[in-house]
Design an enzyme around this catalytic site. Structure first.
Site, PDB file in Angstrom:
ATOM      1  N   GLY A 271      30.331  26.420   7.447  1.00 51.67           N
ATOM      2  CA  GLY A 271      29.006  26.156   8.019  1.00 51.67           C
ATOM      3  C   GLY A 271      28.327  24.923   7.445  1.00 51.67           C
TER       4      GLY A 271
ATOM      5  N   GLU B 285      11.575  19.210   4.697  1.00 56.11           N
ATOM      6  CA  GLU B 285      12.338  19.032   3.454  1.00 56.11           C
ATOM      7  C   GLU B 285      13.822  19.370   3.666  1.00 56.11           C
ATOM      8  OE1 GLU B 285      10.878  17.986   0.165  1.00 56.11           O
ATOM      9  OE2 GLU B 285      13.006  17.535   0.302  1.00 56.11           O
TER      10      GLU B 285
ATOM     11  N   LYS C 121      19.591  10.597   7.427  1.00 58.69           N
ATOM     12  CA  LYS C 121      18.847  11.041   6.241  1.00 58.69           C
ATOM     13  C   LYS C 121      18.257   9.846   5.486  1.00 58.69           C
ATOM     14  CE  LYS C 121      21.503  15.301   5.841  1.00 58.69           C
ATOM     15  NZ  LYS C 121      22.767  15.894   5.418  1.00 58.69           N
TER      16      LYS C 121
ATOM     17  N   ASP D  78      25.157  11.184  10.042  1.00 54.52           N
ATOM     18  CA  ASP D  78      24.236  12.144   9.414  1.00 54.52           C
ATOM     19  C   ASP D  78      23.602  11.526   8.152  1.00 54.52           C
ATOM     20  OD1 ASP D  78      23.285  15.066   9.197  1.00 54.52           O
ATOM     21  OD2 ASP D  78      24.183  14.715   7.238  1.00 54.52           O
TER      22      ASP D  78
HETATM   23  N1  HSE Z   1      26.226  18.564   8.053  1.00 51.19           N
HETATM   24  C1  HSE Z   1      25.254  18.379   7.041  1.00 51.19           C
HETATM   25  C2  HSE Z   1      25.954  18.058   5.738  1.00 51.19           C
HETATM   26  C3  HSE Z   1      24.422  19.617   6.909  1.00 51.19           C
HETATM   27  O1  HSE Z   1      27.155  18.296   5.646  1.00 51.19           O
HETATM   28  O2  HSE Z   1      25.319  17.566   4.817  1.00 51.19           O
HETATM   29  C4  HSE Z   1      23.238  19.473   5.999  1.00 51.19           C
HETATM   30  O3  HSE Z   1      22.360  18.501   6.448  1.00 51.19           O
END
Ligand code: HSE
Length: 416
Positions: A181, A123, A199, A195
């Site tokens: 972070g 998740e 997803k 990214d």
């Molecule tokens: N680098 C990703 C973001 C971290 O900024 O959404 C979370 O998946």
């Protein structure tokens, strides 16, 4: 695993999320879960936990018979794949947040789960604190699910918010996202849209049973958005956000892509700021539902890991219902989109690829065209990926050609 079984966790990675998980589990007693070993890469780094917890030898964790759950929170997708598959094949439940690893190895991971029947939950890999995967898997029946769209990357949303609301520059905003972070250790994955498309690949399997690959999907990030585009957005009252889309068309096929998009105030996504993510689920009977929550950062991501750990207590596994129990949908590139394209002087926007042009303008340094394009024109070409070119979806991006003609007529009437 029974409700009474203690979750004895072997953790891989002690970065922002790993350390947050450690801290939360120190305080949480109701879960009956304990991290007993942590595998890390660099032994000499100072860490905020007892030294005896750590090892640099993956085998110490993977071959410890008392460890019944592996939580994988490392950066390296290849190493993560080896860890996860070894653990699953050896009967240990696995919780992972590694979207890149899952998206790029989906077929293999599906096969391993089918063969070994061991829970593999992730998740935290999509939208951190928003429970979108289990929701799509369990709640929304394939026939009723018309679309999933959303802001699925926290870093890019943070950067765009800071630029738009505080007027800070891109590198400064990115540095802040890194310091907090939110960003990947290679932030190009965030800003170039990789990214987000990873997803989306994961969401597609749970929403529509589509086993795809990130490379199969067409996407762009926020790295080419220019001040000129931001100015256009301001004039129209829009916000620019990076939005992932998966929509079921009238044919039953699914259109899926990631692009920056102009959003109107009336869109729920317009109001999603900073590292928050937002997901709109469109269902045949319930219309639109909107989920909003922190999409990056230590505690929000750890909260999803903890929810997966809790789900292991009742032997929860993804059944991949849309893939195995229903007729999985198919991806298509056969649809039209309304887009805005801008390019610096010296790069010509190929106007012939537009079915209909609604608006165009420019100055000596940059020009733009707004119009309706067949999506396959983007899939089959790469001119729009060049530096100096930006492609941004219009707020109401999905149209048929007839709808687009009507929109144009309305524009002309307004202009008159
Ligand atoms: N680098 C990703 C973001 C971290 O900024 O959404 C979370 O998946």
């Amino acid at each position: 695993m029974s409700k009474q079984t203690k979750l004895n966790i072997g953790l891989f990675g002690f970065g922002v999320v790993g350390e947050s998980l450690w801290q939360v589990l120190q305080r949480n007693t109701s879960l009956n879960a304990k991290i007993s070993k942590v595998c890390i890469k660099h032994a000499d780094k100072v860490r905020n936990a007892p030294g005896e917890l750590f090892t640099t030898d993956p085998d110490v964790v993977l071959n410890d018979a008392s460890i019944n759950v592996i939580v994988e929170l490392i950066d390296d997708a290849d190493a993560a794949y080896d860890i996860v598959t070894y653990a699953l094949k050896n009967g240990k439940a696995v919780v992972s947040a590694n979207k890149k690893m899952i998206a790029t190895h989906l077929p293999e991971l599906l096969a391993i789960q089918k063969e070994y029947q061991v829970p593999f939950l992730y998740e935290a890999a999509c939208c951190a604190s928003i429970p979108v995967i289990r929701n799509l898997e369990e709640y929304y029946d394939n026939d009723l699910l018309q679309g999933v769209s959303g802001i699925v990357n926290g870093s890019t949303n943070y950067i765009l918010t800071k630029i738009s609301e505080e007027g800070i520059d891109f590198p400064t905003a990115l540095k802040q996202a890194q310091d907090k972070g939110f960003a990947e250790s290679n932030p190009a994955l965030d800003i170039e849209g990789t990214d987000a498309v990873n997803k989306l690949t994961i969401l597609l399997i749970h929403a529509y049973g589509i086993v795809s690959q990130p490379e199969r999907l067409t996407y762009s990030g926020i790295h080419h958005i220019a001040d000129y585009d931001a100015q256009y957005a301001r004039e129209k009252g829009y916000e620019i956000k990076l939005v992932a889309h998966a929509h079921k068309l009238d044919t039953g096929d699914v259109a899926a892509f990631v692009f920056p998009q102009f959003l109107k105030k009336t869109s729920s996504l317009f109001h999603v700021k900073n590292e928050y993510n937002g997901v709109i689920i469109e269902s045949g009977l319930a219309d639109k539902q909107f989920f909003n929550g922190k999409g990056a950062g230590g505690y929000p991501t750890a909260s999803a890991v903890i929810s997966d750990l809790s789900a292991l207590r009742y032997n929860y596994k993804y059944e991949y219902k849309k893939l195995y129990n229903q007729h999985p949908a198919t991806l298509t590139d056969d649809f039209y989109l309304r887009i805005y394209v801008s390019a610096i002087d010296g790069i010509e926007i190929p106007e012939v690829i537009f079915e209909q042009i609604e608006e165009w303008s420019g100055n000596e340094s940059r020009s733009y065209v707004v119009g309706c394009i067949h999506f396959s024109r983007l899939v089959e070409s790469s001119w729009w990926k060049a530096k100096g070119v930006s492609v941004i979806l219009l707020p109401d991006a999905f149209v048929t050609l007839e709808q687009d003609k009507i929109l144009q007529q309305e524009e002309v009437l307004i202009a008159d």
